[in-house]
Every structure is written in structure tokens, then in C-alpha cells.
Design a protein around this motif. Sequence first.
Motif, mmCIF file in Angstrom:
data_model
loop_
_atom_site.group_PDB
_atom_site.id
_atom_site.type_symbol
_atom_site.label_atom_id
_atom_site.label_comp_id
_atom_site.label_asym_id
_atom_site.label_seq_id
_atom_site.Cartn_x
_atom_site.Cartn_y
_atom_site.Cartn_z
ATOM 1 N N UNK A 166 5.462 7.820 -6.815
ATOM 2 C CA UNK A 166 5.568 6.454 -6.308
ATOM 3 C C UNK A 166 5.602 6.438 -4.787
ATOM 4 N N UNK A 167 6.385 7.333 -4.202
ATOM 5 C CA UNK A 167 6.575 7.367 -2.754
ATOM 6 C C UNK A 167 6.395 8.802 -2.253
ATOM 7 N N UNK A 168 5.139 9.250 -2.098
ATOM 8 C CA UNK A 168 4.886 10.650 -1.729
ATOM 9 C C UNK A 168 5.109 10.966 -0.257
ATOM 10 N N UNK A 169 5.298 9.941 0.563
ATOM 11 C CA UNK A 169 5.406 10.170 2.006
ATOM 12 C C UNK A 169 6.869 10.357 2.421
ATOM 13 N N UNK A 170 7.072 11.083 3.508
ATOM 14 C CA UNK A 170 8.417 11.333 4.020
ATOM 15 C C UNK A 170 8.805 10.298 5.067
ATOM 16 N N UNK A 171 8.501 9.027 4.788
ATOM 17 C CA UNK A 171 8.840 7.972 5.740
ATOM 18 C C UNK A 171 10.350 7.722 5.760
ATOM 19 N N UNK A 201 10.692 -5.705 18.943
ATOM 20 C CA UNK A 201 12.044 -5.283 18.562
ATOM 21 C C UNK A 201 12.962 -5.206 19.777
ATOM 22 N N UNK A 202 14.200 -5.654 19.603
ATOM 23 C CA UNK A 202 15.206 -5.563 20.659
ATOM 24 C C UNK A 202 16.177 -4.419 20.423
ATOM 25 N N UNK A 203 16.141 -3.878 19.208
ATOM 26 C CA UNK A 203 16.984 -2.729 18.901
ATOM 27 C C UNK A 203 16.429 -2.058 17.651
ATOM 28 N N UNK A 204 16.592 -0.758 17.559
ATOM 29 C CA UNK A 204 16.154 0.006 16.385
ATOM 30 C C UNK A 204 17.246 1.015 16.038
ATOM 31 N N UNK A 205 17.624 1.043 14.771
ATOM 32 C CA UNK A 205 18.606 2.020 14.305
ATOM 33 C C UNK A 205 17.933 2.958 13.298
ATOM 34 N N UNK A 206 17.953 4.239 13.584
ATOM 35 C CA UNK A 206 17.395 5.237 12.681
ATOM 36 C C UNK A 206 18.455 5.636 11.660
ATOM 37 N N UNK A 207 18.075 5.721 10.412
ATOM 38 C CA UNK A 207 19.034 6.082 9.367
ATOM 39 C C UNK A 207 19.022 7.572 9.057
ATOM 40 N N UNK A 208 17.914 8.231 9.354
ATOM 41 C CA UNK A 208 17.786 9.645 9.007
ATOM 42 C C UNK A 208 17.582 9.863 7.525
ATOM 43 N N UNK A 209 17.340 8.779 6.778
ATOM 44 C CA UNK A 209 17.183 8.886 5.330
ATOM 45 C C UNK A 209 15.753 8.580 4.910
ATOM 46 N N UNK A 210 15.175 9.493 4.130
ATOM 47 C CA UNK A 210 13.818 9.300 3.621
ATOM 48 C C UNK A 210 13.853 8.255 2.504
ATOM 49 N N UNK A 211 12.896 7.338 2.514
ATOM 50 C CA UNK A 211 12.869 6.255 1.520
ATOM 51 C C UNK A 211 12.904 6.801 0.099
ATOM 52 N N UNK A 212 12.131 7.834 -0.152
ATOM 53 C CA UNK A 212 12.065 8.415 -1.510
ATOM 54 C C UNK A 212 13.445 8.872 -1.979
ATOM 55 N N UNK A 213 14.217 9.493 -1.099
ATOM 56 C CA UNK A 213 15.555 9.951 -1.474
ATOM 57 C C UNK A 213 16.481 8.778 -1.780
ATOM 58 N N UNK A 241 0.800 -1.226 0.000
ATOM 59 C CA UNK A 241 0.000 0.000 0.000
ATOM 60 C C UNK A 241 0.824 1.262 0.000
ATOM 61 N N UNK A 242 2.102 1.162 0.356
ATOM 62 C CA UNK A 242 2.954 2.339 0.369
ATOM 63 C C UNK A 242 3.440 2.750 -1.009
ATOM 64 N N UNK A 243 3.272 1.870 -1.996
ATOM 65 C CA UNK A 243 3.680 2.179 -3.371
ATOM 66 C C UNK A 243 2.468 2.757 -4.084
ATOM 67 N N UNK A 244 2.468 4.057 -4.317
ATOM 68 C CA UNK A 244 1.274 4.758 -4.749
ATOM 69 C C UNK A 244 1.176 5.000 -6.255
ATOM 70 N N UNK A 245 2.160 4.560 -7.019
ATOM 71 C CA UNK A 245 2.109 4.800 -8.460
ATOM 72 C C UNK A 245 3.011 3.797 -9.162
ATOM 73 N N UNK A 246 2.770 3.578 -10.433
ATOM 74 C CA UNK A 246 3.646 2.728 -11.225
ATOM 75 C C UNK A 246 4.764 3.585 -11.817
ATOM 76 N N UNK A 302 14.974 -4.148 7.446
ATOM 77 C CA UNK A 302 15.031 -2.753 6.994
ATOM 78 C C UNK A 302 13.639 -2.399 6.510
ATOM 79 N N UNK A 303 13.051 -1.395 7.108
ATOM 80 C CA UNK A 303 11.664 -1.056 6.806
ATOM 81 C C UNK A 303 11.460 0.448 7.001
ATOM 82 N N UNK A 304 10.212 0.873 7.008
ATOM 83 C CA UNK A 304 9.890 2.288 7.222
ATOM 84 C C UNK A 304 9.537 2.531 8.680
ATOM 85 N N UNK A 305 9.716 3.768 9.125
ATOM 86 C CA UNK A 305 9.342 4.097 10.498
ATOM 87 C C UNK A 305 7.846 3.894 10.718
ATOM 88 N N UNK A 306 7.055 4.091 9.658
ATOM 89 C CA UNK A 306 5.604 3.888 9.765
ATOM 90 C C UNK A 306 5.283 2.434 10.111
#
Length: 234
Positions: free
Chosen positions: A125-130, A200-212, A106-111, A182-186
Motif C-alpha cells: 500500500x505504501x512502499x515509499x519511505x516518506x 508554510x510558516x513553520x514545519x515540524x518533522x516527526x521522524x516517523x515513516x508513514x508506513x510505520x 497517487x501515493x496509495x499503491x495497492x488496495x 499533517x502530510x508527507x515530506x514529499x
Amino acid sequence: MIKILSIFFIGAGLWACSSVNTLSINSKTEKLTDSYQTNSHIDSLIQPYKDSLSVEMNVVIAESTSDFIVERPGSNLGNWVADAIFVNQTRTVRLSDPVFVLLNTGGLRSSLNKGPITIGDIFKLMPFDNELVWVKLPMSVLPDIQAYLIKSGGEPIANAQMEKGILTLNGGREGATHFWVITSDYLKNGGDKMTFFSKAEDVMLTGKVIRNCLIDEAKLQGVLIEDTVKRINF
């Protein structure tokens, strides 16, 4: 001095109270219509930014030799997005535990249509800032993910495959007790009912938006790498 100030504040308080009693409010109803004219000065200030954004969105960053579409249980678009994220995130990482990518269809919004691929296409394709995140889970959670994929009908995955309902992860050391997703914060926060991430036993934030990430990988590929292999088979 204190006595003088006290008298002043008492007097001010009495004046304020009496003001409330004598205050009258006049109101007037104004009807909103479409008769207001566009402010041409404001438009002239905004237009350069609109033009600049339009130019940026139309920048070609890659080519596609096929139509990339999304469907369940898997598709060339889902494979491309998941693979692009996996390569982007593991290019300079030495892996000791199994790592795979899990996204949501559902996160893929366009072809992505055959031909030039622009920045605007990736935004569609990926309009969200996840944000991309790494989530460490114990192997005991793997059956929960398998059950979820079966119930949902399939989601985009990379560096893993499912055969007859059994999810197998690629790589990692023998006898690993944990794995990384490896997934989205959402999704990590339980979106799309992926409640297994609560373990989860650990979470690492990348600071990178999926779209970028997708924009970066599309630029590096030049021609989008197509993989039509069906990764999820029930």
C-alpha cells in the motif's frame, strides 16, 4: 639536504614524463554470456535474510471485514489511511489551531483486501519511505487547497470535509489565523504540484515513516475501522 631533495624530485618528474611516452596499453574484449554459474556459497549466505524477510512480511497484524480500495474523490481506503495518520499524530497532542490530514491519492499503491492484513500488505500500500510532517499555514492559503482539490478530483483527507467546493476544518479555537496540515515530506516539498506548501510558516518533522504509522494503527485497531462517508463533495 634541500638541494639533494630538489635533484631527486626533478629526476622523478623526468622519469614520470618518460614513462608516459613509453607506456603501452593492451586491451582484450571479453564477451559476456549467460554461461556464468551461480555462486552457491553467496546464495547460501543470502538465503537466511530472504527467508527472514519473507516471514516478517507475512506476519498478520489486523483483519479487514471489507475490501479497502482507493478512488476519487474519496474512498474507504483513503479515509482509513488519513484517519489512521490523524489519530496516530494527535493522540497525545492538545490542539489549539485546526489540524487536518492531506495526502495524495497517487501515493496509495495497492488496495487492502478483505481478510487478514499482513505487514507485507501495508508495504504494498505504501512502499515509499516518506516521512510525516506538520506544516503550519495561514488561513489565506485555504482557498488554494480548495482549488487544488477541485482540480485534482479529490485526495484523502481527515478531520475536514468539503461541501460545494468549500473546505471546512474541524476543531481549533474560534478565530484561528493559522492551521496545521499533517502530510508527507514529499508533498510538503511541492510533490504532485502542491505548491501552496511553499507558503508554510513553520514545519515540524516527526521522524516517523508513514508506513510505520499505518502498521502501528492497524495493530491497535485489530479490525480495520471502515468509514465510507464521502468527505469531498464538489
